[in-house]
Design a protein around this motif. Structure first.
Motif, short mmCIF file in Angstrom:
data_model
loop_
_atom_site.label_atom_id
_atom_site.label_comp_id
_atom_site.label_asym_id
_atom_site.label_seq_id
_atom_site.Cartn_x
_atom_site.Cartn_y
_atom_site.Cartn_z
N GLU A 27 -102.43 -25.66 41.67
CA GLU A 27 -101.80 -25.72 42.98
C GLU A 27 -100.44 -26.40 42.82
OE1 GLU A 27 -101.58 -24.69 46.79
OE2 GLU A 27 -103.36 -24.35 45.57
N PRO A 28 -99.36 -25.69 43.15
CA PRO A 28 -98.03 -26.28 42.93
C PRO A 28 -97.77 -27.42 43.92
CG PRO A 28 -97.82 -24.18 44.05
CD PRO A 28 -99.27 -24.35 43.72
N GLU A 29 -97.06 -28.42 43.43
CA GLU A 29 -96.61 -29.50 44.30
C GLU A 29 -95.17 -29.19 44.66
OE1 GLU A 29 -97.15 -33.31 42.51
OE2 GLU A 29 -99.19 -32.84 41.90
N GLY A 30 -94.89 -29.09 45.92
CA GLY A 30 -93.54 -28.76 46.35
C GLY A 30 -93.29 -27.26 46.22
N VAL A 31 -92.03 -26.89 46.05
CA VAL A 31 -91.63 -25.49 45.97
C VAL A 31 -91.39 -25.13 44.51
CG1 VAL A 31 -89.88 -23.81 46.65
CG2 VAL A 31 -90.57 -25.61 48.25
N LEU A 32 -92.06 -24.09 44.03
CA LEU A 32 -91.86 -23.63 42.66
C LEU A 32 -90.54 -22.87 42.59
CD1 LEU A 32 -93.00 -23.28 39.78
CD2 LEU A 32 -94.07 -21.17 40.58
N ARG A 33 -89.60 -23.37 41.84
CA ARG A 33 -88.29 -22.74 41.71
C ARG A 33 -88.22 -21.76 40.56
NH1 ARG A 33 -85.71 -23.35 46.42
NH2 ARG A 33 -85.79 -25.50 47.09
N ARG A 34 -89.00 -22.02 39.53
CA ARG A 34 -89.00 -21.12 38.38
C ARG A 34 -90.32 -21.29 37.66
NH1 ARG A 34 -84.81 -20.83 33.30
NH2 ARG A 34 -85.76 -19.00 32.38
#
Length: 161
Positions: A102-109
């Motif tokens: 589960e990503p924390e924040g926004v996945l940019r790449r």
């Protein structure tokens, strides 16, 4: 020298044959073969949903020592319970799964593979399948496959009679 590429709308690119002196009949047969191959490749579904289900292979090295074959596969972040090592005859197969976190924040790449992975190696000689060892340390899976004892050459002294 580069050759031009013919393109047809909705078709895969085709590469013309260089002139090899084979004559027109053989070049025509190759053109027909390339057309059939292109039509076959166009029928293979490559939808994004299908591409995500395909297995990926972890980077791995295969070394040979005097006594064994050693495979080192990079599997960082993957737990021991999520990896399976099998050997049959001379084929080694490492499979498993890297679960998506589960990503924390926004996945940019994102460049890391997730999902099912598989590594296969056909070992060049006979092996002792019952004595294979596997060790996971620091994100590297090391599989040691002992070689079967082949008849080793030994020196024979010649005597005079």
């Amino acid at each position: 020298m580069t050759l031009p590429v013919r393109r047809r709308p909705g078709r895969l690119p085709e590469r013309p044959l260089p002139s090899l002196g084979w004559g027109e009949p053989l070049a025509t047969e190759f053109d027909a073969l390339f057309d059939r191959m292109n039509r076959l490749l166009e029928t293979v579904p490559m939808a994004p949903a299908t591409a995500g289900m395909m297995a990926w292979a972890p980077p791995a090295d295969l070394h040979e020592t005097d006594d064994a074959y050693v495979i080192e596969a990079e599997v960082p972040g993957i737990q021991r319970e999520d990896i399976d090592v099998e050997i049959s005859d001379r084929e080694l197969r490492i499979t498993g799964e890297r679960r998506e976190r589960e990503p924390e924040g926004v996945l940019r790449r994102g460049t890391r593979h997730t999902g099912h992975f598989e590594y296969r190696a056909l070992l060049p000689g006979e092996v002792k399948t019952g004595e294979v060892r596997a060790n996971l340390a620091d994100g590297v899976l090391t599989v040691t496959v002992p070689k079967a004892q082949a008849a080793k050459p030994h020196h024979i002294d010649i005597t005079e009679s």
